[in-house]
Design an enzyme around this catalytic site. Structure first.
Site, PDB file in Angstrom:
ATOM      1  N   LYS A 205      16.500  -8.059   6.829  1.00 44.99           N
ATOM      2  CA  LYS A 205      17.730  -7.490   7.381  1.00 44.99           C
ATOM      3  C   LYS A 205      18.254  -8.325   8.550  1.00 44.99           C
ATOM      4  CE  LYS A 205      18.046  -2.986   7.815  1.00 44.99           C
ATOM      5  NZ  LYS A 205      17.929  -1.595   8.344  1.00 44.99           N
ATOM      6  N   GLU A 211       6.962 -13.134   9.124  1.00 50.22           N
ATOM      7  CA  GLU A 211       6.291 -13.473   7.869  1.00 50.22           C
ATOM      8  C   GLU A 211       7.280 -14.012   6.838  1.00 50.22           C
ATOM      9  OE1 GLU A 211       4.124  -9.759   9.536  1.00 50.22           O
ATOM     10  OE2 GLU A 211       6.187 -10.516   9.402  1.00 50.22           O
ATOM     11  N   GLY A 267      13.908   0.340   5.723  1.00 51.60           N
ATOM     12  CA  GLY A 267      13.207  -0.648   4.908  1.00 51.60           C
ATOM     13  C   GLY A 267      12.521  -0.064   3.693  1.00 51.60           C
ATOM     14  N   ARG A 268      11.780   1.017   3.876  1.00 53.30           N
ATOM     15  CA  ARG A 268      11.026   1.588   2.755  1.00 53.30           C
ATOM     16  C   ARG A 268      11.916   2.365   1.791  1.00 53.30           C
ATOM     17  NH1 ARG A 268       9.720   3.432   7.548  1.00 53.30           N
ATOM     18  NH2 ARG A 268       9.907   5.619   8.151  1.00 53.30           N
ATOM     19  N   GLU A 353       3.981   5.546   6.380  1.00 56.55           N
ATOM     20  CA  GLU A 353       4.825   4.969   7.423  1.00 56.55           C
ATOM     21  C   GLU A 353       5.873   5.989   7.865  1.00 56.55           C
ATOM     22  OE1 GLU A 353       5.797   0.573   7.792  1.00 56.55           O
ATOM     23  OE2 GLU A 353       7.730   1.361   7.081  1.00 56.55           O
ATOM     24  N   HIS A 384     -13.112   5.378 -14.048  1.00 57.45           N
ATOM     25  CA  HIS A 384     -14.386   4.653 -14.028  1.00 57.45           C
ATOM     26  C   HIS A 384     -14.699   4.098 -12.652  1.00 57.45           C
ATOM     27  CE1 HIS A 384     -15.029   4.712 -18.443  1.00 57.45           C
ATOM     28  NE2 HIS A 384     -13.716   4.818 -18.453  1.00 57.45           N
ATOM     29  N   LYS A 515       2.765  -6.409  16.361  1.00 57.07           N
ATOM     30  CA  LYS A 515       3.660  -7.563  16.311  1.00 57.07           C
ATOM     31  C   LYS A 515       3.890  -8.127  17.708  1.00 57.07           C
ATOM     32  CE  LYS A 515       6.409  -6.151  12.269  1.00 57.07           C
ATOM     33  NZ  LYS A 515       7.783  -5.795  11.830  1.00 57.07           N
TER      34      LYS A 515
END
Length: 550
Positions: A205, A211, A267-268, A353, A384, A515
């Site tokens: 954004k 990153e 964001g999510r 979050e 399993h 951060k």
């Protein structure tokens, strides 16, 4: 038990005292209409919540919570664009991104619907130009590989959807997703692609995410090195999803290929926006449009259905029932569909979050538990591995089971595979509900012709307590539309729980502290001197790292 001290929550706590002795198996035996009473059908979705530790009285008492919390008003406030994310002074309007009509929605006096429609049209035009071979690379070769570079919601959402809709992939297009700042992630992708036929989609954004920008720069350097340092190559092989036009242009991206979204898109919750460009490029814009239509259909259900027939509301209430009253600290999600294997990870961010908070909207410490730990994996693999814990462990772990009646695959043995898959799907929720009594276990052991001593030795290990709660979502078929339904369902469930816990589900300050400290530590890693500006543990870890990396 950690609950709010209101009359409605106290009423539920009294129901819990009686519920501790409820047997779901007995409830089914006594009530032939239990499934009809505790299931909801919405188009091609069946939500069965009958395998929960509830009665009609308990359900009615749970329904007091949304009424007392004035949930209907809060739902309207979100859809109408009020700035419900009050810590960031932002509206929360991912729902506007998938609105299928032109009803106006205003943010700061501006109707945002026209610019949403305009950006969607731009995405469609660009996706079609890639698929039709009109937009090509610097050497005039057709684009065959899409590399999405993002992190968090700019990665998890698109990556999950593209994998989920694998059967709808555009022929000739291969998609890749890079998120981790660990160079292994980007380098492994770069080994598999041809620079002449690759398009990089940089999703940030602000175009400042550490990153994402580092991975984008690594990709840019690789591209230029492979294509003879032709600076014009960046404009033909990179597009951006961002609000920072100047930074994108400085990177070398053509301003015509910058796709925008807005600060009222979290964001999510951003896959419905320009962040979904990788989805449109991977599975076609028409299928991306159907994804939006499915989400809108769930939005309409959420806004209009009475709370007792409202799937997100009911799912949210059941989660609160177990989290706050039974002290269930985790929630498992098991999709019986390999293409949905990333769905639990997507829900981890969406749920944890959003509602991983300990401060309420009044600035006070929460008196109740908030978000559970969300986890899961695709069935039957999950059976399993961790199902042992759910069946016979010491913790209560409520679970959502998701499956599709029809398979999209047409190979010769596809139906055989699907029948076996679904037989396990149906069996597991029944087994978790019923369990196995000592008498049933004994009869099985007797049939094996074991001695009485051997039977007595093995018997305790063969007993299953049962009474393990599950929700079942049986959906007709995995399509873009039903996937849109499913994602929006969980978005609204998370929102409802946030309203009932009285927390802001739309900020994420907890992400920021690490951060901030990383920015302080990074220059310390580049100096030769010993570090002593942190606690003793952090100091010694940094110093040893600097010694060992030489």
């Amino acid at each position: 038990m950690k609950i709010k001290l209101s009359q409605e929550w106290l009423n539920i706590s009294r129901q819990y005292e009686a519920a501790k002795n409820i047997s779901m198996k007995s409830l089914f035996e006594k009530d032939q209409n239990r499934f009809e009473n505790f299931s909801i059908r919405l188009e091609n979705i069946l939500f069965d919540f009958s395998k929960n530790i509830i009665t009609s009285d308990i359900f009615s008492t749970l329904l007091e919570l949304p009424k007392a919390a004035k949930l209907k008003d809060k739902i309207d406030a979100m859809f109408d664009g009020e700035k419900i994310n009050f810590t960031e002074n932002r509206a929360v309007l991912h729902t506007a991104l998938r609105q299928q009509n032109s009803s106006p929605i205003y943010v700061d006096g501006e109707n945002i619907i026209p610019k949403i429609k305009s950006e969607l049209a731009k995405m469609q035009l660009f996706a079609d130009s890639i698929h039709n071979g009109i937009f090509r690379g610097i050497t005039n070769k057709k684009i065959t590989d899409i590399v999405n570079i993002g992190i968090g919601g700019s990665d998890l959402g698109p990556a999950m959807v593209v994998e989920a809709l694998h059967d709808y992939a555009v022929e000739g297009i291969t998609s890749h997703f890079v998120s981790n700042v660990d160079d292994t992630d980007i380098l492994n992708v770069l080994k598999r692609i041809n620079p002449e036929t690759t398009l990089f989609v940089v999703a940030s954004k602000t175009f400042t995410t550490q990153e994402t920008l580092l991975n984008a720069m690594t990709a840019k350097e690789w591209l230029l090195a492979k294509l003879g340092n032709d600076t014009g190559a960046v404009a033909k092989h990179f597009v951006a999803l961002s609000t920072n036009i100047d930074a994108c242009a400085a990177f070398g991206i053509d301003v015509e290929n910058i796709f925008q979204f807005w600060d009222w898109v979290g964001g999510r919750y951003s896959l419905w926006s320009a962040i979904g460009l990788s989805i449109a490029l991977s599975v076609s814009y028409n299928n991306f449009s159907e994804l939006l239509q499915g989400a809108f259909a769930m939005d309409e259900h959420f806004r209009t259905a009475p709370f007792d027939r409202n799937i997100p509301v009911v799912m949210a209430l059941l989660g609160i029932w177990y989290n706050n009253f039974f002290d269930a600290r985790s929630h498992c999600v098991v999709p019986y569909e390999q293409n949905l294997s990333k769905f639990p990870a997507f829900l981890q961010q969406l749920d944890m979050e959003s509602n991983g908070k300990s401060i309420d909207i009044y600035g006070e410490i929460l008196s109740c538990s908030s978000a559970p730990i969300v986890w899961g994996a695709a069935g039957t693999n999950a059976q399993h591995s961790f199902f042992q814990l759910i069946h016979q462990g010491t913790q209560m772990i409520p679970a959502d089971f998701i499956a599709f009646a029809k398979t999209n695959r047409n190979e010769n043995r596809a139906n055989i595979h699907h029948d076996i898959l679904l037989s396990n799907f149906f069996a597991q929720t029944e087994a978790l509900m019923k369990g196995k009594t000592p008498d049933e276990a004994r009869k099985e052991l007797v049939k094996q012709n074991l001695s009485e001593d051997e039977i007595n030795r093995l018997l305790p290990h063969k007993v299953f307590a049962g009474n393990k709660p599950t929700n079942t979502l049986l959906i007709k078929e995995l399509t873009p539309k039903t996937l849109g339904n499913l994602i929006a369902l969980y978005e609204h469930k998370v929102f409802v729980q946030g309203c009932l816990w009285e927390i802001n589900s739309f900020d994420q300050w907890g992400v920021e502290l690490g951060k901030q400290l990383a920015k302080k530590i990074l220059p310390e890693l580049e100096t030769a001197s010993k570090i002593n500006s942190h606690d003793s543990s952090t100091n010694e870890l940094i110093n040893l790292y600097k010694l060992w990396k030489l």
